[in-house]
Write a protein that holds these residues in place. Sequence first.
Motif, PDB file in Angstrom:
ATOM      1  N   LEU A   9       0.821  -1.237  -0.164  1.00 38.15           N
ATOM      2  CA  LEU A   9      -0.004  -0.247  -0.052  1.00 38.15           C
ATOM      3  C   LEU A   9       0.817   1.346  -0.089  1.00 38.15           C
ATOM      4  CD1 LEU A   9      -2.859  -0.706   2.424  1.00 38.15           C
ATOM      5  CD2 LEU A   9      -3.225  -0.685  -0.145  1.00 38.15           C
ATOM      6  N   ILE A  10       1.818   1.179   0.676  1.00 37.83           N
ATOM      7  CA  ILE A  10       3.031   2.368   0.842  1.00 37.83           C
ATOM      8  C   ILE A  10       3.574   2.407  -0.569  1.00 37.83           C
ATOM      9  CG2 ILE A  10       5.079   3.301   1.677  1.00 37.83           C
ATOM     10  CD1 ILE A  10       4.211   2.085   4.301  1.00 37.83           C
ATOM     11  N   ILE A  11       3.831   1.521  -1.218  1.00 40.40           N
ATOM     12  CA  ILE A  11       4.448   1.668  -2.671  1.00 40.40           C
ATOM     13  C   ILE A  11       3.264   2.038  -3.642  1.00 40.40           C
ATOM     14  CG2 ILE A  11       5.498   0.450  -4.423  1.00 40.40           C
ATOM     15  CD1 ILE A  11       6.827  -1.292  -2.187  1.00 40.40           C
ATOM     16  N   ALA A  12       2.211   1.578  -3.354  1.00 40.88           N
ATOM     17  CA  ALA A  12       1.179   2.025  -4.333  1.00 40.88           C
ATOM     18  C   ALA A  12       0.645   3.596  -4.163  1.00 40.88           C
ATOM     19  CB  ALA A  12      -0.022   1.074  -4.210  1.00 40.88           C
ATOM     20  N   LEU A  13       0.957   4.021  -2.842  1.00 40.21           N
ATOM     21  CA  LEU A  13       0.632   5.485  -2.672  1.00 40.21           C
ATOM     22  C   LEU A  13       1.436   6.236  -3.328  1.00 40.21           C
ATOM     23  CD1 LEU A  13      -0.704   5.330   0.927  1.00 40.21           C
ATOM     24  CD2 LEU A  13      -2.241   6.065  -1.309  1.00 40.21           C
ATOM     25  N   ILE A  14       3.070   5.895  -3.324  1.00 44.59           N
ATOM     26  CA  ILE A  14       4.032   6.482  -3.700  1.00 44.59           C
ATOM     27  C   ILE A  14       3.985   6.619  -5.342  1.00 44.59           C
ATOM     28  CG2 ILE A  14       6.679   6.736  -3.983  1.00 44.59           C
ATOM     29  CD1 ILE A  14       6.546   5.562  -1.056  1.00 44.59           C
ATOM     30  N   ALA A  15       3.837   5.513  -5.729  1.00 44.08           N
ATOM     31  CA  ALA A  15       3.657   5.425  -7.293  1.00 44.08           C
ATOM     32  C   ALA A  15       2.193   6.186  -7.804  1.00 44.08           C
ATOM     33  CB  ALA A  15       3.380   3.674  -7.699  1.00 44.08           C
ATOM     34  N   ALA A  16       1.251   6.222  -7.136  1.00 45.00           N
ATOM     35  CA  ALA A  16       0.150   7.076  -7.451  1.00 45.00           C
ATOM     36  C   ALA A  16       0.474   8.464  -7.453  1.00 45.00           C
ATOM     37  CB  ALA A  16      -1.148   6.649  -6.491  1.00 45.00           C
ATOM     38  N   VAL A  17       1.280   8.978  -6.446  1.00 47.55           N
ATOM     39  CA  VAL A  17       1.819  10.527  -6.201  1.00 47.55           C
ATOM     40  C   VAL A  17       2.661  10.790  -7.578  1.00 47.55           C
ATOM     41  CG1 VAL A  17       2.947  12.062  -4.982  1.00 47.55           C
ATOM     42  CG2 VAL A  17       1.220  10.483  -3.720  1.00 47.55           C
ATOM     43  N   LEU A  18       3.443   9.830  -7.732  1.00 42.83           N
ATOM     44  CA  LEU A  18       4.335  10.119  -8.836  1.00 42.83           C
ATOM     45  C   LEU A  18       3.917   9.928 -10.138  1.00 42.83           C
ATOM     46  CD1 LEU A  18       7.744   8.474  -7.450  1.00 42.83           C
ATOM     47  CD2 LEU A  18       7.069  10.928  -7.544  1.00 42.83           C
ATOM     48  N   GLY A  19       2.919   9.485 -10.592  1.00 42.88           N
ATOM     49  CA  GLY A  19       1.998   9.271 -11.636  1.00 42.88           C
ATOM     50  C   GLY A  19       1.953   8.007 -12.368  1.00 42.88           C
ATOM     51  N   PHE A  20       2.462   6.917 -11.835  1.00 40.47           N
ATOM     52  CA  PHE A  20       2.563   5.826 -12.052  1.00 40.47           C
ATOM     53  C   PHE A  20       1.208   4.869 -11.932  1.00 40.47           C
ATOM     54  CE2 PHE A  20       7.113   6.546 -11.473  1.00 40.47           C
ATOM     55  CZ  PHE A  20       7.506   6.634 -12.719  1.00 40.47           C
ATOM     56  N   THR A  21       0.200   5.345 -12.269  1.00 44.21           N
ATOM     57  CA  THR A  21      -1.291   4.674 -12.038  1.00 44.21           C
ATOM     58  C   THR A  21      -1.233   3.230 -12.143  1.00 44.21           C
ATOM     59  OG1 THR A  21      -2.087   5.254 -14.347  1.00 44.21           O
ATOM     60  CG2 THR A  21      -2.173   6.716 -12.623  1.00 44.21           C
ATOM     61  N   GLY A  22      -0.450   2.701 -13.430  1.00 45.16           N
ATOM     62  CA  GLY A  22      -0.677   1.273 -13.738  1.00 45.16           C
ATOM     63  C   GLY A  22      -0.142   0.284 -12.391  1.00 45.16           C
ATOM     64  N   ILE A  23       0.842   0.914 -12.157  1.00 46.34           N
ATOM     65  CA  ILE A  23       1.511   0.200 -11.014  1.00 46.34           C
ATOM     66  C   ILE A  23       0.911   0.276  -9.657  1.00 46.34           C
ATOM     67  CG2 ILE A  23       3.769  -0.013  -9.504  1.00 46.34           C
ATOM     68  CD1 ILE A  23       5.399   1.237 -12.143  1.00 46.34           C
ATOM     69  N   ALA A  24       0.450   1.495  -9.321  1.00 45.49           N
ATOM     70  CA  ALA A  24      -0.537   1.776  -8.274  1.00 45.49           C
ATOM     71  C   ALA A  24      -1.634   0.992  -8.272  1.00 45.49           C
ATOM     72  CB  ALA A  24      -0.825   3.185  -8.171  1.00 45.49           C
ATOM     73  N   LYS A  25      -2.373   0.751  -9.377  1.00 45.96           N
ATOM     74  CA  LYS A  25      -3.591   0.091  -9.417  1.00 45.96           C
ATOM     75  C   LYS A  25      -3.351  -1.603  -9.338  1.00 45.96           C
ATOM     76  CE  LYS A  25      -6.376   2.609 -12.588  1.00 45.96           C
ATOM     77  NZ  LYS A  25      -6.976   2.879 -13.778  1.00 45.96           N
ATOM     78  N   GLY A  26      -2.324  -2.080  -9.734  1.00 50.04           N
ATOM     79  CA  GLY A  26      -1.645  -3.348  -9.639  1.00 50.04           C
ATOM     80  C   GLY A  26      -1.608  -3.661  -8.048  1.00 50.04           C
ATOM     81  N   LEU A  27      -0.501  -3.016  -7.470  1.00 49.62           N
ATOM     82  CA  LEU A  27      -0.209  -3.037  -6.089  1.00 49.62           C
ATOM     83  C   LEU A  27      -1.342  -3.008  -5.055  1.00 49.62           C
ATOM     84  CD1 LEU A  27       3.351  -1.421  -5.864  1.00 49.62           C
ATOM     85  CD2 LEU A  27       2.885  -3.786  -5.640  1.00 49.62           C
ATOM     86  N   ALA A  28      -2.303  -2.046  -5.471  1.00 49.87           N
ATOM     87  CA  ALA A  28      -3.342  -1.992  -4.576  1.00 49.87           C
ATOM     88  C   ALA A  28      -4.320  -3.022  -4.651  1.00 49.87           C
ATOM     89  CB  ALA A  28      -4.043  -0.418  -4.706  1.00 49.87           C
ATOM     90  N   ALA A  29      -4.367  -3.746  -5.740  1.00 52.28           N
ATOM     91  CA  ALA A  29      -5.460  -4.743  -6.127  1.00 52.28           C
ATOM     92  C   ALA A  29      -4.502  -6.057  -5.555  1.00 52.28           C
ATOM     93  CB  ALA A  29      -5.525  -5.363  -7.532  1.00 52.28           C
TER      94      ALA A  29
END
Length: 54
Positions: A9-29
């Motif tokens: 979740l922390i990595i997903a939040l960091i990825a979302a803030v940096l604009g990597f939405t695909g990575i953020a969605k995958g990690l959140a799932a």
Amino acid sequence: MLSFVVTALIIALIAAVLGFTGIAKGLAAIAKLVFYLFLILFLISLVIGLINGF
């Protein structure tokens, strides 16, 4: 198992803030799936413990 969920979740939040939405969605799932798996296993062990009298 929960430490993996928190880390994902922390990595997903960091990825979302940096604009990597695909990575953020995958990690959140993945984090959501592992959390529900942990919750189901916890409930099963709780019921078995109550049946056996701890």
